[in-house]
Write a protein that holds these residues in place. Structure first.
Motif, PDB file in Angstrom:
ATOM      1  N   PRO A 171      27.010  10.715   7.473  1.00 50.38           N
ATOM      2  CA  PRO A 171      26.596   9.407   6.958  1.00 50.38           C
ATOM      3  C   PRO A 171      26.977   9.245   5.480  1.00 50.38           C
ATOM      4  N   ILE A 172      27.651   8.138   5.180  1.00 54.72           N
ATOM      5  CA  ILE A 172      28.055   7.898   3.799  1.00 54.72           C
ATOM      6  C   ILE A 172      27.554   6.557   3.259  1.00 54.72           C
ATOM      7  N   ILE A 173      27.310   5.597   4.124  1.00 60.65           N
ATOM      8  CA  ILE A 173      26.870   4.265   3.685  1.00 60.65           C
ATOM      9  C   ILE A 173      25.897   3.690   4.701  1.00 60.65           C
ATOM     10  N   ALA A 174      24.871   3.014   4.206  1.00 58.29           N
ATOM     11  CA  ALA A 174      23.985   2.223   5.061  1.00 58.29           C
ATOM     12  C   ALA A 174      23.832   0.844   4.445  1.00 58.29           C
ATOM     13  N   LEU A 175      23.854  -0.183   5.274  1.00 59.41           N
ATOM     14  CA  LEU A 175      23.690  -1.566   4.822  1.00 59.41           C
ATOM     15  C   LEU A 175      22.359  -2.123   5.314  1.00 59.41           C
ATOM     16  N   HIS A 176      21.710  -2.868   4.454  1.00 56.32           N
ATOM     17  CA  HIS A 176      20.537  -3.660   4.826  1.00 56.32           C
ATOM     18  C   HIS A 176      20.952  -5.112   4.668  1.00 56.32           C
ATOM     19  N   ILE A 212      22.274  -1.896  -0.277  1.00 58.33           N
ATOM     20  CA  ILE A 212      23.235  -0.882   0.169  1.00 58.33           C
ATOM     21  C   ILE A 212      22.734   0.488  -0.260  1.00 58.33           C
ATOM     22  N   GLU A 213      22.829   1.454   0.629  1.00 57.78           N
ATOM     23  CA  GLU A 213      22.584   2.859   0.284  1.00 57.78           C
ATOM     24  C   GLU A 213      23.931   3.577   0.275  1.00 57.78           C
ATOM     25  N   LEU A 214      24.290   4.123  -0.861  1.00 57.46           N
ATOM     26  CA  LEU A 214      25.524   4.884  -0.976  1.00 57.46           C
ATOM     27  C   LEU A 214      25.157   6.360  -1.014  1.00 57.46           C
ATOM     28  N   MET A 215      25.454   7.062   0.065  1.00 53.82           N
ATOM     29  CA  MET A 215      24.957   8.423   0.243  1.00 53.82           C
ATOM     30  C   MET A 215      25.937   9.504  -0.185  1.00 53.82           C
ATOM     31  N   THR A 232       0.823  -1.208   0.000  1.00 48.89           N
ATOM     32  CA  THR A 232       0.000   0.000   0.000  1.00 48.89           C
ATOM     33  C   THR A 232       0.855   1.256   0.000  1.00 48.89           C
ATOM     34  N   SER A 233       1.963   1.198   0.708  1.00 43.17           N
ATOM     35  CA  SER A 233       2.876   2.348   0.767  1.00 43.17           C
ATOM     36  C   SER A 233       3.633   2.551  -0.541  1.00 43.17           C
ATOM     37  N   GLY A 234       3.686   1.498  -1.373  1.00 46.14           N
ATOM     38  CA  GLY A 234       4.476   1.555  -2.593  1.00 46.14           C
ATOM     39  C   GLY A 234       5.952   1.309  -2.367  1.00 46.14           C
ATOM     40  N   ILE A 235       6.347   1.026  -1.133  1.00 48.91           N
ATOM     41  CA  ILE A 235       7.753   0.824  -0.793  1.00 48.91           C
ATOM     42  C   ILE A 235       7.969  -0.618  -0.337  1.00 48.91           C
ATOM     43  N   LEU A 236       8.936  -1.303  -0.940  1.00 48.69           N
ATOM     44  CA  LEU A 236       9.226  -2.687  -0.569  1.00 48.69           C
ATOM     45  C   LEU A 236      10.052  -2.728   0.715  1.00 48.69           C
ATOM     46  N   SER A 237       9.817  -3.742   1.524  1.00 47.09           N
ATOM     47  CA  SER A 237      10.531  -3.857   2.793  1.00 47.09           C
ATOM     48  C   SER A 237      11.952  -4.372   2.573  1.00 47.09           C
ATOM     49  N   LEU A 238      12.866  -3.954   3.473  1.00 48.66           N
ATOM     50  CA  LEU A 238      14.275  -4.311   3.399  1.00 48.66           C
ATOM     51  C   LEU A 238      14.733  -4.922   4.720  1.00 48.66           C
ATOM     52  N   GLU A 239      15.934  -5.496   4.710  1.00 53.44           N
ATOM     53  CA  GLU A 239      16.517  -5.980   5.957  1.00 53.44           C
ATOM     54  C   GLU A 239      16.840  -4.791   6.867  1.00 53.44           C
ATOM     55  N   SER A 240      17.139  -5.104   8.125  1.00 47.60           N
ATOM     56  CA  SER A 240      17.413  -4.046   9.092  1.00 47.60           C
ATOM     57  C   SER A 240      18.605  -3.196   8.628  1.00 47.60           C
ATOM     58  N   ARG A 241      18.566  -1.933   8.994  1.00 49.19           N
ATOM     59  CA  ARG A 241      19.507  -0.943   8.459  1.00 49.19           C
ATOM     60  C   ARG A 241      20.566  -0.547   9.484  1.00 49.19           C
ATOM     61  N   ARG A 242      21.824  -0.483   9.020  1.00 51.52           N
ATOM     62  CA  ARG A 242      22.931   0.022   9.838  1.00 51.52           C
ATOM     63  C   ARG A 242      23.662   1.087   9.042  1.00 51.52           C
ATOM     64  N   GLU A 243      24.087   2.124   9.712  1.00 52.40           N
ATOM     65  CA  GLU A 243      24.650   3.284   9.030  1.00 52.40           C
ATOM     66  C   GLU A 243      26.073   3.568   9.515  1.00 52.40           C
ATOM     67  N   TRP A 244      26.927   4.036   8.570  1.00 53.17           N
ATOM     68  CA  TRP A 244      28.302   4.391   8.903  1.00 53.17           C
ATOM     69  C   TRP A 244      28.586   5.819   8.456  1.00 53.17           C
ATOM     70  N   GLY A 245      29.441   6.504   9.222  1.00 53.42           N
ATOM     71  CA  GLY A 245      29.837   7.858   8.875  1.00 53.42           C
ATOM     72  C   GLY A 245      31.238   7.908   8.294  1.00 53.42           C
ATOM     73  N   ALA A 246      31.573   9.036   7.679  1.00 50.41           N
ATOM     74  CA  ALA A 246      32.895   9.216   7.080  1.00 50.41           C
ATOM     75  C   ALA A 246      33.962   9.210   8.173  1.00 50.41           C
ATOM     76  N   PRO A 247      35.039   8.440   7.994  1.00 50.57           N
ATOM     77  CA  PRO A 247      36.088   8.405   9.025  1.00 50.57           C
ATOM     78  C   PRO A 247      36.900   9.702   9.098  1.00 50.57           C
ATOM     79  N   VAL A 248      36.956  10.447   7.989  1.00 48.73           N
ATOM     80  CA  VAL A 248      37.686  11.722   7.944  1.00 48.73           C
ATOM     81  C   VAL A 248      36.909  12.697   7.075  1.00 48.73           C
ATOM     82  N   ALA A 249      37.256  13.970   7.168  1.00 49.20           N
ATOM     83  CA  ALA A 249      36.690  14.978   6.271  1.00 49.20           C
ATOM     84  C   ALA A 249      37.520  15.031   4.989  1.00 49.20           C
TER      85      ALA A 249
END
Length: 428
Positions: A392-397, A377-380, A325-342
């Motif tokens: 945030p630069i990457i999230a994994l499902h 994978i979300e590549l941000m 109904t939402s039009g969005i398919l479900s994914l595995e649980s999400r974990r997010e990582w940030g950039a280690p340096v600028a």
């Protein structure tokens, strides 16, 4: 003839005749040529190559192994094919988009090859969606909706169907001759008026440099012209994933975001822009638009006014799929990582990202494996972008944490900026 003689002949850089290709392909289809023998031949081809005449003969032989789709309307009949790239979900948007502006799009697609995802695998993330339709069933969908996306029916280029699966698991994907014959045997079977090719250039596709991509694009245009199918080719950048989403269900979600129209971030906009450009080439080829600007305006309106999304929904329903109904398919649980340096993003490791999807179950290590469509994978970030430490630069499902302990290693960050490559590298 003996199959072993033909394998030896190609191994030693010899040329095969049309009769020899017919013997080989017929035998592979009826079982007298074993998968092991065909795998050896595919490896010999991958190493030694095929010349233009051999490619024409192999394409014609693979086409003749099956039948052609019938014409069912008087609408222009067009299609697009991509050589495959990480995060390439263009077909999911392009087929309904072209249908919304008056074309028939009988899209015969494939499954994942190597690290690149397959359009059929992505669509099968939608509950109930059927990629295997008979010719009569697909013709009915085309008549009512204007587009379908299916796998090759057993009667359509069956030789390619078997060889495609074999290449996926024997490291014989990259051959220009095999890619050309595989693509065109299916596209010629679709009885098209025009074909647009998207030839990917870079580490996220099969052609890592421009010269190789030009060779493939030129061969495709040449062989298609010899088979009376007007074809043009666009070389597009694949040194980073296309868009933000990599996976199956997650790429469907990104395609739906584009189909719903409106604004999107710069990464997703690259998918939208490439889709519009490829679709515009088709409209021009069949005289539905007088030039690039007119064609792009037509296509942009169809997206922003919801016409393309409406066609997508009709296509999904016609192929027995059910969107949430939402039009969005479900994914595995999400974990997010940030950039280690600028710093500035200078490189993205497409190979590692593609391998991670396979290891997590989103791609195949051997033929016949069942996929986990919810892995993604979300590549941000993208090449040339400035990032701050912790951003945030990457999230994994990933349900089993199978991808990697530190996905930030996939993104190289440097002190100096690096310009992003143009999306369209060249038009042939």
């Amino acid at each position: 003839m003996l199959c072993t003689h033909l394998i030896r002949q190609k191994r030693d850089a010899g040329e095969l005749t049309k009769d020899q290709w017919e013997f080989l392909i017929r035998g592979f289809c009826d079982g007298s040529v074993s998968p092991a023998q065909m795998a050896a031949m595919a490896m010999a081809i991958c190493i030694r190559g095929l010349n233009s005449r051999e490619t024409v003969d192999l394409t014609a032989t693979m086409l003749a192994s099956g039948t052609r789709l019938p014409r069912v309307t008087d609408r222009p009949r067009v299609d697009k094919h991509s050589t495959g790239g990480l995060g390439d979900k263009v077909s999911l948007v392009l087929a309904p988009l072209l249908a919304a502006v008056g074309c028939d799009v009988p899209m015969i697609s494939g499954r994942g090859l190597g690290r690149t995802g397959g359009t059929l695998d992505k669509l099968e993330a939608i509950e109930g969606f059927e990629t295997s339709l008979s010719i009569d069933q697909s013709s009915d969908v085309l008549r009512r909706v204007g587009a379908f996306i299916i796998g090759a029916d057993e009667s359509i280029a069956p030789a390619d169907r078997k060889l495609y699966a074999l290449r996926d698991v024997t490291a014989t994907v990259e051959s220009v001759g095999l890619i050309t014959a595989s693509i065109l045997s299916k596209k010629l079977a679709a009885s098209l008026d025009a074909l647009t090719m998207d030839v990917k250039v870079g580490r996220g596709g099969f052609m890592p440099d421009v010269e190789q991509a030009r060779e493939l694009a030129g061969r495709l245009v040449e062989v298609a012209a010899g088979s009376h199918l007007p074809t043009n080719a666009i070389l597009s950048d694949m040194n980073q994933p296309l868009g933000e989403a990599i996976g199956n269900a997650i790429e469907v979600n990104e395609a739906i975001q584009i189909l719903r129209g409106g604004t999107c971030n710069e990464r997703v906009a690259r998918v939208r822009d490439l889709t519009i450009r490829l679709a515009a080439q088709s409209l021009i080829a069949v005289d539905l638009a007088g030039g690039l600007e007119e064609a792009q305006q037509m296509l942009t309106r169809a997206l922003d006014q919801g016409d393309a999304m409406e066609r997508f929904e009709r296509m999904i329903t016609a192929q027995h799929g059910r969107l949430p109904t939402s039009g969005i398919l479900s994914l595995e649980s999400r974990r997010e990582w940030g950039a280690p340096v600028a710093g500035w993003v200078s490189r993205i490791d497409c190979e590692a990202i593609g391998d991670a999807i396979i290891l997590a179950g989103g791609g195949r290590r051997r033929g016949g494996e069942t996929l986990n469509h919810r892995v993604g994978i979300e590549l941000m970030v993208q090449i040339g972008q400035r990032v701050e430490q912790g951003q945030p630069i990457i999230a994994l499902h990933d349900d089993k944490n199978a991808m990697t302990p530190d996905p930030t290693t996939w993104v190289t960050i440097e002190e100096a900026p690096k310009p992003m490559a143009h999306l369209i590298v060249e038009v042939i």
